[in-house]
Design a protein around this motif. Structure first.
Motif, mmCIF file in Angstrom:
data_model
loop_
_atom_site.group_PDB
_atom_site.id
_atom_site.type_symbol
_atom_site.label_atom_id
_atom_site.label_comp_id
_atom_site.label_asym_id
_atom_site.label_seq_id
_atom_site.Cartn_x
_atom_site.Cartn_y
_atom_site.Cartn_z
ATOM 1 N N VAL A 280 0.846 -1.192 0.000
ATOM 2 C CA VAL A 280 0.000 0.000 0.000
ATOM 3 C C VAL A 280 0.884 1.246 0.000
ATOM 4 C CG1 VAL A 280 -1.837 1.268 1.165
ATOM 5 C CG2 VAL A 280 -1.776 -1.231 1.305
ATOM 6 N N VAL A 281 0.607 2.157 -0.925
ATOM 7 C CA VAL A 281 1.311 3.426 -0.981
ATOM 8 C C VAL A 281 0.305 4.550 -0.750
ATOM 9 C CG1 VAL A 281 1.068 3.693 -3.498
ATOM 10 C CG2 VAL A 281 2.955 4.823 -2.312
ATOM 11 N N THR A 282 0.751 5.638 -0.111
ATOM 12 C CA THR A 282 -0.165 6.725 0.271
ATOM 13 C C THR A 282 0.297 8.054 -0.327
ATOM 14 O OG1 THR A 282 1.109 6.830 2.331
ATOM 15 C CG2 THR A 282 -0.989 5.656 2.409
ATOM 16 N N PRO A 283 0.026 8.286 -1.620
ATOM 17 C CA PRO A 283 0.580 9.465 -2.316
ATOM 18 C C PRO A 283 -0.154 10.785 -2.064
ATOM 19 C CG PRO A 283 0.066 7.632 -3.831
ATOM 20 C CD PRO A 283 -0.645 7.387 -2.555
ATOM 21 N N ALA A 284 -1.097 10.814 -1.123
ATOM 22 C CA ALA A 284 -1.704 12.096 -0.759
ATOM 23 C C ALA A 284 -0.813 12.830 0.239
ATOM 24 C CB ALA A 284 -3.089 11.886 -0.159
ATOM 25 N N PHE A 285 0.186 12.121 0.757
ATOM 26 C CA PHE A 285 1.105 12.693 1.742
ATOM 27 C C PHE A 285 2.530 12.651 1.205
ATOM 28 C CE2 PHE A 285 -2.372 10.503 3.944
ATOM 29 C CZ PHE A 285 -2.880 11.502 4.750
ATOM 30 N N VAL A 286 3.342 13.650 1.554
ATOM 31 C CA VAL A 286 4.762 13.590 1.209
ATOM 32 C C VAL A 286 5.593 13.225 2.438
ATOM 33 C CG1 VAL A 286 4.571 15.219 -0.699
ATOM 34 C CG2 VAL A 286 5.129 16.072 1.598
ATOM 35 N N THR A 313 2.977 -4.715 2.992
ATOM 36 C CA THR A 313 4.038 -3.707 2.931
ATOM 37 C C THR A 313 3.433 -2.311 2.853
ATOM 38 O OG1 THR A 313 5.508 -5.234 1.752
ATOM 39 C CG2 THR A 313 6.044 -2.890 1.654
ATOM 40 N N ALA A 314 3.728 -1.491 3.863
ATOM 41 C CA ALA A 314 3.323 -0.082 3.825
ATOM 42 C C ALA A 314 4.509 0.701 3.250
ATOM 43 C CB ALA A 314 2.976 0.416 5.217
ATOM 44 N N ILE A 315 4.343 1.188 2.026
ATOM 45 C CA ILE A 315 5.441 1.903 1.358
ATOM 46 C C ILE A 315 5.583 3.300 1.960
ATOM 47 C CG2 ILE A 315 6.221 2.852 -0.852
ATOM 48 C CD1 ILE A 315 4.796 0.535 -2.232
#
Length: 337
Positions: A280-286, A313-315
């Protein structure tokens, strides 16, 4: 003289219930976060939420708190320091909620003789509850306290080629390690009504699956479109196969309809349907924060395993990624020239 102000979300001063309550009060009473009329917002926030949520949120913050302090603040400070080392003009850091405040960031720049400020909301996608509230408050503060200052804000950078390049490379390096069966792009959720309120055409946004793919001036301020566009461009860059990735939205509050599909439902369904390895990737945050470290890295992972998944996996966010620092510094230097 020119200067830049980096602005991130913010964090409580500590994990105490009192500090978390103060932070949530400032955050949730923002009319661009909970966009109800003031009396209704005050009743919901001060009469209900602040009597129940701070204790739970404080416990969540305790799970992810670092010895140096809030991960979001620490990571933002590290980013600020490295960006300053790579830029030609003064750069300061502020938070929309909590400390350091936007007013203090502006003051530090003015004290250095800055009269032109490049305002950089650290959100790739536009939303009224993130980018817009930063820009509105900064302009209000400048008008009231720093009338000699001119402000220029960085537009949403969800589709800037250099940002997509950096984001894609950071994801690729994690995929090579974990080799998941599926990659989930999980973005922060928003109430559906926020999308309609941000629609400059007042007619394009239908949230029907097609409006985000139909060219429109509304897309400049459409959070959902920008999330899907970021995903699309990263998928193209990484040559991801159709069906090997998907999009969802996390962090709901209240009973109103929020953007779907919901991350927690999607992750549980993956596990129940036999998926064993998920990233899982969370691209709303830098910068990594409560929503990425606890909600995804702990709660979502636990739920995935409980429902039959095996590897989660938390990217990490871009955080102190060297190419991200160079990219952000480059935007500032180009503006300053």
């Amino acid at each position: 003289m020119k200067g830049a102000l980096l602005v991130n979300l913010g964090s409580p001063n500590s994990t105490s219930v009192k500090d978390v309550k103060n932070y949530l009060d400032e955050f949730l009473m923002d009319k661009r976060v909970i966009d109800s009329p003031y009396l209704i917002r005050a009743f919901v926030v001060k009469g209900i939420i602040l009597n129940t949520r701070p204790k739970k949120s404080a416990a969540a913050y305790k799970k992810i708190w670092w010895p140096e302090g809030s991960p979001l603040i620490v990571l933002s400070e590290r980013l600020h320091k490295k960006v300053q080392e790579n830029t030609k003009i003064p750069v300061e850091l502020a938070m929309r909620y909590g400390k350091p405040s936007i007013k203090s960031g502006l003051q530090k720049l003015v004290d250095q003789g800055v009269t032109e400020i490049f305002l950089i909301p650290l959100y790739p996608q536009f939303a009224m509850a993130s980018t817009e509230t930063i820009v509105v408050l900064a302009n209000k503060l400048v008008k009231k306290h720093f009338p000699q200052v001119t402000l220029t804000d960085l537009p949403a950078f969800y589709n800037k080629a250099d940002y997509i390049e950096v984001l894609s490379e950071s994801i690729q390096s994690e995929l090579e390690k974990s080799k998941p069966e599926h990659l989930l792009f999980s973005y922060h959720g928003l109430p559906e009504r926020h999308l309609k309120k941000s629609d400059v055409t007042k007619s394009h946004c239908k949230i029907d699956g097609s409006c985000c793919n139909t060219p429109s001036p509304a897309h400049e301020f459409c959070y959902r479109h920008q999330c899907y566009e970021t995903t699309k461009q990263v998928a193209e860059k990484l040559n991801l196969k159709e069906g090997s990735y998907s999009v969802s939205f996390q962090s709901r509050l209240g009973r109103d309809p929020w953007i779907k599909p919901y991350t927690d439902h999607v992750i549980d369904d993956f596990a129940k349907n036999g998926l064993k390895k998920l990233a899982v990737v969370t691209p709303a945050f830098v910068s990594d924060c409560l929503e990425t470290l606890e909600e995804i890295g702990m709660e979502a992972k636990s739920s995935f395993i409980e429902n039959g998944g095996e590897e989660f996996t938390a990217i990490p966010c871009l955080n102190e990624n060297e190419k991200w620092i160079k990219t952000l510094s480059g935007w500032i230097n180009n503006w300053a020239e």
